[in-house]
Design a protein around this motif. Sequence first.
Motif, PDB file in Angstrom:
ATOM      1  N   GLN A  52     -26.172   2.164 -18.833  1.00  0.00           N
ATOM      2  CA  GLN A  52     -24.718   2.090 -18.769  1.00  0.00           C
ATOM      3  C   GLN A  52     -24.254   1.099 -17.703  1.00  0.00           C
ATOM      4  OE1 GLN A  52     -22.229   3.180 -20.560  1.00  0.00           O
ATOM      5  NE2 GLN A  52     -20.678   2.388 -19.159  1.00  0.00           N
ATOM      6  N   MET A  53     -24.900   1.127 -16.547  1.00  0.00           N
ATOM      7  CA  MET A  53     -24.507   0.217 -15.471  1.00  0.00           C
ATOM      8  C   MET A  53     -24.757  -1.238 -15.848  1.00  0.00           C
ATOM      9  SD  MET A  53     -25.455   2.236 -11.924  1.00  0.00           S
ATOM     10  CE  MET A  53     -27.139   2.648 -12.392  1.00  0.00           C
TER      11      MET A  53
ATOM     12  N   GLN B 148     -22.201  -4.701 -16.781  1.00  0.00           N
ATOM     13  CA  GLN B 148     -22.362  -6.069 -16.286  1.00  0.00           C
ATOM     14  C   GLN B 148     -22.473  -7.089 -17.424  1.00  0.00           C
ATOM     15  OE1 GLN B 148     -25.779  -6.208 -13.664  1.00  0.00           O
ATOM     16  NE2 GLN B 148     -25.229  -4.284 -12.674  1.00  0.00           N
ATOM     17  N   GLY B 149     -22.560  -6.568 -18.659  1.00  0.00           N
ATOM     18  CA  GLY B 149     -22.727  -7.456 -19.800  1.00  0.00           C
ATOM     19  C   GLY B 149     -24.151  -7.953 -19.957  1.00  0.00           C
ATOM     20  N   ALA B 150     -25.114  -7.251 -19.308  1.00  0.00           N
ATOM     21  CA  ALA B 150     -26.518  -7.682 -19.359  1.00  0.00           C
ATOM     22  C   ALA B 150     -27.207  -7.167 -20.615  1.00  0.00           C
ATOM     23  CB  ALA B 150     -27.254  -7.198 -18.112  1.00  0.00           C
ATOM     24  N   PHE B 151     -27.180  -5.865 -20.810  1.00  0.00           N
ATOM     25  CA  PHE B 151     -27.745  -5.234 -22.006  1.00  0.00           C
ATOM     26  C   PHE B 151     -27.219  -3.814 -22.072  1.00  0.00           C
ATOM     27  CE2 PHE B 151     -30.536  -2.494 -19.662  1.00  0.00           C
ATOM     28  CZ  PHE B 151     -30.955  -3.224 -18.550  1.00  0.00           C
TER      29      PHE B 151
ATOM     30  N   ASP C 198     -30.204  -1.993 -26.731  1.00  0.00           N
ATOM     31  CA  ASP C 198     -31.107  -3.104 -26.448  1.00  0.00           C
ATOM     32  C   ASP C 198     -32.414  -2.584 -25.853  1.00  0.00           C
ATOM     33  OD1 ASP C 198     -28.273  -5.040 -25.357  1.00  0.00           O
ATOM     34  OD2 ASP C 198     -29.310  -5.112 -27.291  1.00  0.00           O
ATOM     35  N   VAL C 199     -32.305  -1.564 -24.991  1.00  0.00           N
ATOM     36  CA  VAL C 199     -33.500  -0.954 -24.406  1.00  0.00           C
ATOM     37  C   VAL C 199     -34.370  -0.353 -25.503  1.00  0.00           C
ATOM     38  CG1 VAL C 199     -34.352   0.875 -22.887  1.00  0.00           C
ATOM     39  CG2 VAL C 199     -32.361  -0.486 -22.204  1.00  0.00           C
TER      40      VAL C 199
END
Length: 256
Positions: free
Chosen positions: A65-66, A70-73, A77-78
């Motif tokens: 969630q964190m 940040q728009g990372a994944f 995706d994980v």
Amino acid sequence: MQDLLELMQTLREKCPWDREQTPASLTPYAIEEAYEVEDAVRSGEIAHIQEELGDLLLQVIFQAQMYSEQGAFDFYDVVEGLKQKLIRRHPHVFDENYVNLSTDQVNALWTQIKQQEKQQRGQTHVSALDQVKLGASIHQAQQIQQYAAKLNFDWENVEGAWLKFDEEIQELKQAIQQHDPVHIEEELGDSLFALINVGRKLQQNCDQALLATISKFRSRFAYIEQQLAQQGLRPEQCNLSQLDDLWNQAKDAEKV
């Protein structure tokens, strides 16, 4: 699963403690929950195992969630990354060209694939020590000592803990002189426990201190391997004096 992800998002928006967390601040909880899963499995209590697996899953949900913020994944995706990794690392299951492998062959293939993955990520050198798993810690010992201290079972200052460590080291030396493997193991454990207590009294996180040293050792040993590789050599082909000279070079390189 979707309900759980939405619940985590709500907690991040409305719970002050959850909002304050960062990936770094949350990491110690993931380690703690992994230990609690191990303890639950050893206990054999099904309800306890189910609960602790849920707590460990929470750490994955929380971190995802964190990073999503940040728009990372995100969590999906994980999941996709894990799915692809499992397929990639099990060619003996999903690729008919790798059927009927023995357990040893499967393990060797797994290691080979991991090394290839690291090289593809841009890690040009793969250390032999990379086979050693990260995360081994002394967390439980320090936690036990902290709990005992709350019950007044503690030294008044670090000097008392240090004297105890000296005492345990002397007992370890005696056990070694007696060539008693059982006694050596016992005194070695006592010495490690006493040293952790010294670190606790100095208000140090012994787990983090040891992991930092392990990281430093990995880095220096990788330097040795790289320098030797340039000469067409491997560590096992050299004597201790040669390796120690390279070790000192690695230390000097850190200071630059």
